[in-house]
Design a protein around this motif. Structure first.
Motif, PDB file in Angstrom:
ATOM      1  N   GLN A 156      32.554   3.408   7.057  1.00 31.18           N
ATOM      2  CA  GLN A 156      31.171   3.483   7.532  1.00 31.18           C
ATOM      3  C   GLN A 156      30.196   3.166   6.414  1.00 31.18           C
ATOM      4  OE1 GLN A 156      29.762   4.529  10.667  1.00 31.18           O
ATOM      5  NE2 GLN A 156      31.817   4.131  11.444  1.00 31.18           N
ATOM      6  N   PHE A 157      29.093   2.545   6.760  1.00 34.80           N
ATOM      7  CA  PHE A 157      28.044   2.231   5.801  1.00 34.80           C
ATOM      8  C   PHE A 157      26.698   2.638   6.379  1.00 34.80           C
ATOM      9  CE2 PHE A 157      31.591  -0.499   5.085  1.00 34.80           C
ATOM     10  CZ  PHE A 157      31.684  -0.625   3.717  1.00 34.80           C
ATOM     11  N   LEU A 158      25.765   2.907   5.488  1.00 38.60           N
ATOM     12  CA  LEU A 158      24.419   3.238   5.936  1.00 38.60           C
ATOM     13  C   LEU A 158      23.704   1.984   6.409  1.00 38.60           C
ATOM     14  CD1 LEU A 158      23.252   5.630   3.085  1.00 38.60           C
ATOM     15  CD2 LEU A 158      23.889   6.255   5.415  1.00 38.60           C
ATOM     16  N   LEU A 159      22.888   2.157   7.449  1.00 37.43           N
ATOM     17  CA  LEU A 159      22.076   1.045   7.935  1.00 37.43           C
ATOM     18  C   LEU A 159      21.257   0.446   6.795  1.00 37.43           C
ATOM     19  CD1 LEU A 159      21.016  -0.605  10.365  1.00 37.43           C
ATOM     20  CD2 LEU A 159      19.270   1.152  10.683  1.00 37.43           C
ATOM     21  N   VAL A 160      20.756   1.315   5.913  1.00 37.97           N
ATOM     22  CA  VAL A 160      19.885   0.838   4.835  1.00 37.97           C
ATOM     23  C   VAL A 160      20.642  -0.089   3.883  1.00 37.97           C
ATOM     24  CG1 VAL A 160      20.331   2.812   3.316  1.00 37.97           C
ATOM     25  CG2 VAL A 160      18.174   1.571   3.114  1.00 37.97           C
ATOM     26  N   ASP A 161      21.944   0.074   3.783  1.00 39.94           N
ATOM     27  CA  ASP A 161      22.725  -0.822   2.925  1.00 39.94           C
ATOM     28  C   ASP A 161      23.123  -2.094   3.661  1.00 39.94           C
ATOM     29  OD1 ASP A 161      22.664   0.952   0.771  1.00 39.94           O
ATOM     30  OD2 ASP A 161      24.373   2.077   1.551  1.00 39.94           O
ATOM     31  N   ALA A 162      23.364  -1.977   4.953  1.00 36.87           N
ATOM     32  CA  ALA A 162      23.898  -3.106   5.712  1.00 36.87           C
ATOM     33  C   ALA A 162      22.812  -4.063   6.214  1.00 36.87           C
ATOM     34  CB  ALA A 162      24.714  -2.583   6.904  1.00 36.87           C
ATOM     35  N   TRP A 163      21.696  -3.504   6.642  1.00 37.30           N
ATOM     36  CA  TRP A 163      20.673  -4.302   7.306  1.00 37.30           C
ATOM     37  C   TRP A 163      20.138  -5.427   6.405  1.00 37.30           C
ATOM     38  CZ3 TRP A 163      15.832  -1.651  10.003  1.00 37.30           C
ATOM     39  CH2 TRP A 163      15.136  -2.618  10.736  1.00 37.30           C
ATOM     40  N   PRO A 164      19.701  -5.092   5.177  1.00 38.04           N
ATOM     41  CA  PRO A 164      19.191  -6.169   4.318  1.00 38.04           C
ATOM     42  C   PRO A 164      20.243  -7.238   4.022  1.00 38.04           C
ATOM     43  CG  PRO A 164      18.611  -4.010   3.424  1.00 38.04           C
ATOM     44  CD  PRO A 164      19.584  -3.770   4.539  1.00 38.04           C
ATOM     45  N   LEU A 165      21.480  -6.806   3.811  1.00 34.80           N
ATOM     46  CA  LEU A 165      22.557  -7.766   3.562  1.00 34.80           C
ATOM     47  C   LEU A 165      22.723  -8.705   4.755  1.00 34.80           C
ATOM     48  CD1 LEU A 165      25.697  -6.020   2.012  1.00 34.80           C
ATOM     49  CD2 LEU A 165      24.435  -7.992   1.142  1.00 34.80           C
ATOM     50  N   ALA A 166      22.674  -8.125   5.931  1.00 36.34           N
ATOM     51  CA  ALA A 166      22.862  -8.907   7.151  1.00 36.34           C
ATOM     52  C   ALA A 166      21.728  -9.919   7.314  1.00 36.34           C
ATOM     53  CB  ALA A 166      22.920  -7.973   8.360  1.00 36.34           C
ATOM     54  N   TYR A 505      18.585   7.886   4.456  1.00 36.96           N
ATOM     55  CA  TYR A 505      19.717   8.732   4.089  1.00 36.96           C
ATOM     56  C   TYR A 505      19.747  10.000   4.942  1.00 36.96           C
ATOM     57  CZ  TYR A 505      19.549   5.469   0.289  1.00 36.96           C
ATOM     58  OH  TYR A 505      19.530   4.295  -0.414  1.00 36.96           O
ATOM     59  N   ARG A 506      18.688  10.217   5.719  1.00 36.65           N
ATOM     60  CA  ARG A 506      18.614  11.405   6.576  1.00 36.65           C
ATOM     61  C   ARG A 506      18.531  11.026   8.065  1.00 36.65           C
ATOM     62  NH1 ARG A 506      17.239  16.372   4.182  1.00 36.65           N
ATOM     63  NH2 ARG A 506      16.558  16.294   2.032  1.00 36.65           N
ATOM     64  N   LEU A 507      17.462  10.348   8.438  1.00 32.22           N
ATOM     65  CA  LEU A 507      17.194  10.013   9.850  1.00 32.22           C
ATOM     66  C   LEU A 507      17.416  11.239  10.732  1.00 32.22           C
ATOM     67  CD1 LEU A 507      18.541   6.356   9.941  1.00 32.22           C
ATOM     68  CD2 LEU A 507      16.222   7.200   9.568  1.00 32.22           C
ATOM     69  N   ASP A 508      16.540  12.194  10.550  1.00 34.99           N
ATOM     70  CA  ASP A 508      16.698  13.552  11.062  1.00 34.99           C
ATOM     71  C   ASP A 508      15.316  14.004  11.512  1.00 34.99           C
ATOM     72  OD1 ASP A 508      17.486  16.184  11.413  1.00 34.99           O
ATOM     73  OD2 ASP A 508      17.499  16.664   9.285  1.00 34.99           O
ATOM     74  N   LEU A 509      15.018  14.125  12.744  1.00 39.84           N
ATOM     75  CA  LEU A 509      15.775  14.304  13.956  1.00 39.84           C
ATOM     76  C   LEU A 509      16.593  13.067  14.351  1.00 39.84           C
ATOM     77  CD1 LEU A 509      16.065  16.436  16.334  1.00 39.84           C
ATOM     78  CD2 LEU A 509      14.304  15.155  17.487  1.00 39.84           C
ATOM     79  N   ASP A 510      17.808  13.295  14.787  1.00 37.59           N
ATOM     80  CA  ASP A 510      18.675  12.247  15.282  1.00 37.59           C
ATOM     81  C   ASP A 510      18.105  11.648  16.572  1.00 37.59           C
ATOM     82  OD1 ASP A 510      21.913  11.501  15.052  1.00 37.59           O
ATOM     83  OD2 ASP A 510      21.089  11.333  17.081  1.00 37.59           O
ATOM     84  N   TRP A 511      18.298  10.320  16.736  1.00 33.03           N
ATOM     85  CA  TRP A 511      17.743   9.655  17.924  1.00 33.03           C
ATOM     86  C   TRP A 511      18.269  10.227  19.221  1.00 33.03           C
ATOM     87  CZ3 TRP A 511      21.214   7.062  21.109  1.00 33.03           C
ATOM     88  CH2 TRP A 511      22.446   6.695  20.550  1.00 33.03           C
ATOM     89  N   ARG A 512      19.470  10.777  19.193  1.00 34.02           N
ATOM     90  CA  ARG A 512      20.056  11.314  20.432  1.00 34.02           C
ATOM     91  C   ARG A 512      19.269  12.509  20.966  1.00 34.02           C
ATOM     92  NH1 ARG A 512      23.234   9.616  16.748  1.00 34.02           N
ATOM     93  NH2 ARG A 512      24.968   8.197  17.115  1.00 34.02           N
ATOM     94  N   TRP A 513      18.514  13.162  20.063  1.00 34.65           N
ATOM     95  CA  TRP A 513      17.725  14.324  20.479  1.00 34.65           C
ATOM     96  C   TRP A 513      16.276  13.963  20.791  1.00 34.65           C
ATOM     97  CZ3 TRP A 513      19.395  19.052  21.811  1.00 34.65           C
ATOM     98  CH2 TRP A 513      20.709  19.399  21.445  1.00 34.65           C
ATOM     99  N   CYS A 514      15.865  12.754  20.447  1.00 34.75           N
ATOM    100  CA  CYS A 514      14.454  12.399  20.617  1.00 34.75           C
ATOM    101  C   CYS A 514      14.055  12.432  22.090  1.00 34.75           C
ATOM    102  CB  CYS A 514      14.180  11.012  20.035  1.00 34.75           C
ATOM    103  SG  CYS A 514      14.172  10.998  18.233  1.00 34.75           S
ATOM    104  N   ARG A 515      14.940  11.902  22.918  1.00 34.96           N
ATOM    105  CA  ARG A 515      14.626  11.865  24.349  1.00 34.96           C
ATOM    106  C   ARG A 515      14.439  13.265  24.899  1.00 34.96           C
ATOM    107  NH1 ARG A 515      18.890   8.022  27.386  1.00 34.96           N
ATOM    108  NH2 ARG A 515      17.925   8.400  29.404  1.00 34.96           N
ATOM    109  N   LYS A 516      15.310  14.159  24.452  1.00 38.70           N
ATOM    110  CA  LYS A 516      15.225  15.551  24.886  1.00 38.70           C
ATOM    111  C   LYS A 516      13.875  16.145  24.469  1.00 38.70           C
ATOM    112  CE  LYS A 516      16.868  19.680  25.977  1.00 38.70           C
ATOM    113  NZ  LYS A 516      17.124  20.050  27.368  1.00 38.70           N
ATOM    114  N   ALA A 517      13.480  15.856  23.239  1.00 40.29           N
ATOM    115  CA  ALA A 517      12.200  16.377  22.740  1.00 40.29           C
ATOM    116  C   ALA A 517      11.051  15.842  23.593  1.00 40.29           C
ATOM    117  CB  ALA A 517      12.016  15.984  21.274  1.00 40.29           C
ATOM    118  N   LYS A 518      11.091  14.557  23.858  1.00 45.99           N
ATOM    119  CA  LYS A 518      10.033  13.937  24.660  1.00 45.99           C
ATOM    120  C   LYS A 518       9.966  14.569  26.047  1.00 45.99           C
ATOM    121  CE  LYS A 518       9.039   9.374  26.660  1.00 45.99           C
ATOM    122  NZ  LYS A 518       9.174   7.947  26.339  1.00 45.99           N
TER     123      LYS A 518
END
Length: 574
Positions: A156-166, A505-518
């Motif tokens: 696994q890799f962090l999005l922050v490491d992969a996205w710019p490379l991609a 490196y955090r992305l906290d709150l997780d996106w899976r919970w955002c909908r619930k919050a909304k």
DNA sequence: GCCGTTTTCGGCCCGACTGTTTTCAGTCG
């Protein structure tokens, strides 16, 4: 109370066990679907069953319904326990190795007696795999490489490491002769917080020639495989990249295909089939095999009778139904952000002064910036003593007087102490423009204690924002145990905003919970938690989380102008 | 395993690539 997450995990594990047993793939999918349904379930499990909602749920039939009832009654699922006892635990480990699936893993266990990844590595080095039917020298070498991969990076890799490379890879490919277009696809395009590899789709009149180019790309360490439409390479940082090349007229369909997710495709293809159409990676075909042109992704969805679905939403979590019913949200964009509330300066552990951070925020077109350094208990981060609080406030007032068109807010990231009290007395908290409250200590409290602790902090009328609600560090540290459902409910009743900490490196709150919050009526704030000017750009990762969580601009406090945003962060004081 | 005004049985998304095969299974996305 019966934990639906635990049952979801059980069903997911049953799916893996069945796969290891070589069971019917559709039966496996049924368990995977059930696991997802439970993961996304709103409300508690007892009510789901008792209200009859379960019986009306597609994907849960008689057999799964019985197992859910069994779990509610006994707290366990016998079928799972029997399966688990019958399948050797090492197989779970082995199938994590790229190139090893259930069939080959089973052979290794049965014929070579492999009981761990270490033993498998040893067996490869002793050249013992080549003798097995279906195996050969290349398979053995591939498995050795796969073991190395799993050991070094857990795959696994962090999005922050992969996205710019991609993005860099796509830009390089697009600049090559004979290449029409190139674009990043896969989980990076869907903005998953961690990714396994990089997918790039290329359009070229001669696709085979285009795949040839990839080996020459800077940063490519080894070519892992190559066919007429696909090349797989390993990059110098250990990531794998797949490049798929298609004809220009196939580009949109291919981009869609390689963006995924698998679950999204399964749903779409079922829908297409009902309409007498067939979807594959080259386009949409009618029943008689006529290929319909797909000029772009919007047309692709239109042909299926759907509104356009943004890549971030393509997770198989109800987006197809929403697109059919016209109820997809208009997602927030980075351009909607008007300022941020959570940055650090040289007053605590940041590397730039408030003036420098403000200048960087203005460069990004924002109208305000909340300076929220650490509070006094966070000594490791040079948290502010009371004298320093006053000093910083004077500095911020000076800057505001000098720059009337930009608003700096004197805020604080205040530690939530282990008992749920805050790090300064109320009369000090009252002096701040607003207060972010975060947990930075005593991570190992029980879930019940941690939940009580956080809710107590939110009940303080000066606490405007709950900072990074689980404390997780991606690929490094799980968050502390906390009942997020209860925290979200408390945020709604107290009027507290929940932070989407945008640090990649955090992305906290997780996106899976955002909908619930909304859905619960909670407002969120996208905050970079920047410790340096460049880190203000972390906001793009926070916006990605918000989009994956189905959020619109209206759900986010910092899409509003300064005065309105401030009023929301102070509304509990009224 | 689930599902069904065509079906209670026979479907269930679709294809590329690899390696080990003489026509295809396994893996992956």
């Amino acid at each position: 109370m019966a934990d639906k997450q635990e049952l979801a995990r059980i069903f997911a594990e049953v799916a893996v066990l069945l796969e290891l047993k070589g069971e019917n793939p559709f039966k496996i999918r049924a368990y995977e679907t059930a696991a997802r349904i439970l993961e996304e379930l709103d409300g508690d499990l007892e009510d789901f069953v008792a209200s009859g909602r379960m019986d009306a749920t597609k994907g849960i039939g008689q057999a799964l319904g019985l197992k859910i009832r069994e779990f509610l009654a006994d707290g366990r699922v016998k079928y799972f326990e029997e399966l688990k006892a019958a399948v050797p635990a090492v197989l779970f480990e082995l199938v994590k190795i790229p190139g090893l699936g259930p069939k080959k893993a089973l052979q290794l266990y049965e014929k070579l007696g492999v009981n761990s990844i270490g033993e498998l590595e040893y067996a490869c080095r002793e050249n013992r795999l080549v003798a097995l039917p279906g195996f050969g020298a290349k398979t053995q070498e591939r498995i050795l490489q796969g073991i190395d991969y799993v050991k070094r990076f857990q795959g696994q890799f962090l999005l922050v490491d992969a996205w710019p490379l991609a993005e860099k890879a796509a830009a390089w490919l697009e600049g090559q002769p004979g290449v029409d277009r190139a674009a990043v696809a896969g989980s990076i395009r869907r903005r998953k917080e961690t990714v396994k590899d990089i997918d790039v789709v290329v359009a070229a009149a001669d696709p085979a020639a285009a795949t040839e180019l990839v080996a020459a790309m800077p940063g490519v360490e080894a070519v892992l495989g190559r066919g007429p439409t696909k090349t797989s390479v390993r990059l110098a940082n250990g990531m794998n990249m797949d490049v798929r090349a298609v004809m220009p007229e196939e580009f949109a369909a291919a981009l869609h295909h390689f963006t995924g997710s698998k679950e999204h495709h399964v749903g779409l293809r079922g829908l297409a089939k009902d309409k007498g159409l067939k979807i594959n990676e080259y386009g949409i075909e009618t029943a008689v095999g006529e290929r319909l042109p797909v000029p772009d992704e919007a047309a692709f969805y239109r042909m299926l009778g759907l509104a356009y679905i943004e890549p971030e939403l393509r997770e198989g979590l109800g987006e197809i139904e929403a697109a059919a019913g016209g109820t997809l949200p208009e997602l927030v964009t980075a351009r909607d952000i008007q300022g941020v509330f959570h940055v650090h300066t040289t007053f605590s552990d940041g590397s730039a002064t408030p003036a420098e951070m403000a200048a960087a925020a203005r460069e990004r077109g924002w109208g305000y910036l909340g300076v929220s350094d650490h509070s006094r208990t966070a000594v490791y981060a040079r948290g502010l003593r009371l004298e320093t609080v006053a000093e910083q406030r004077r500095e911020i007032e000076r800057l505001n007087a000098a720059n009337p068109d930009f608003r700096l807010m004197a805020a604080i990231e205040c530690d939530i102490l282990p008992d749920g009290s805050l790090d300064y007395p109320d009369e000090v908290l009252a002096e701040f423009d607003f207060v972010i409250a975060s947990v930075h200590s005593a991570f190992r409290q029980s879930e019940a204690d941690m939940t009580r602790r956080i809710i107590r902090a939110m009940e303080n009328r000066y606490v405007g924002v709950l900072g990074h609600p689980t404390g997780r560090i991606l690929l490094a540290r799980d968050g502390y145990g906390v009942d997020l459902g209860a925290v979200i409910a408390a945020a709604a009743t107290t009027g507290t905003v929940i932070e989407i900490n945008a640090s990649p490196y955090r992305l906290d709150l997780d996106w899976r919970w955002c909908r619930k919050a909304k859905e619960t009526g909670v407002l969120l704030a996208v905050n970079p938690d920047a410790h340096a000017p460049a880190e203000l750009d972390y906001v793009r990762y926070g916006v990605a989380v918000a989009r994956k969580g189905w959020l619109s601009a209206a759900d986010i406090v910092n899409t509003r102008p300064a005065a309105e945003a401030m009023a929301l962060l102070r509304r509990k004081r009224a």
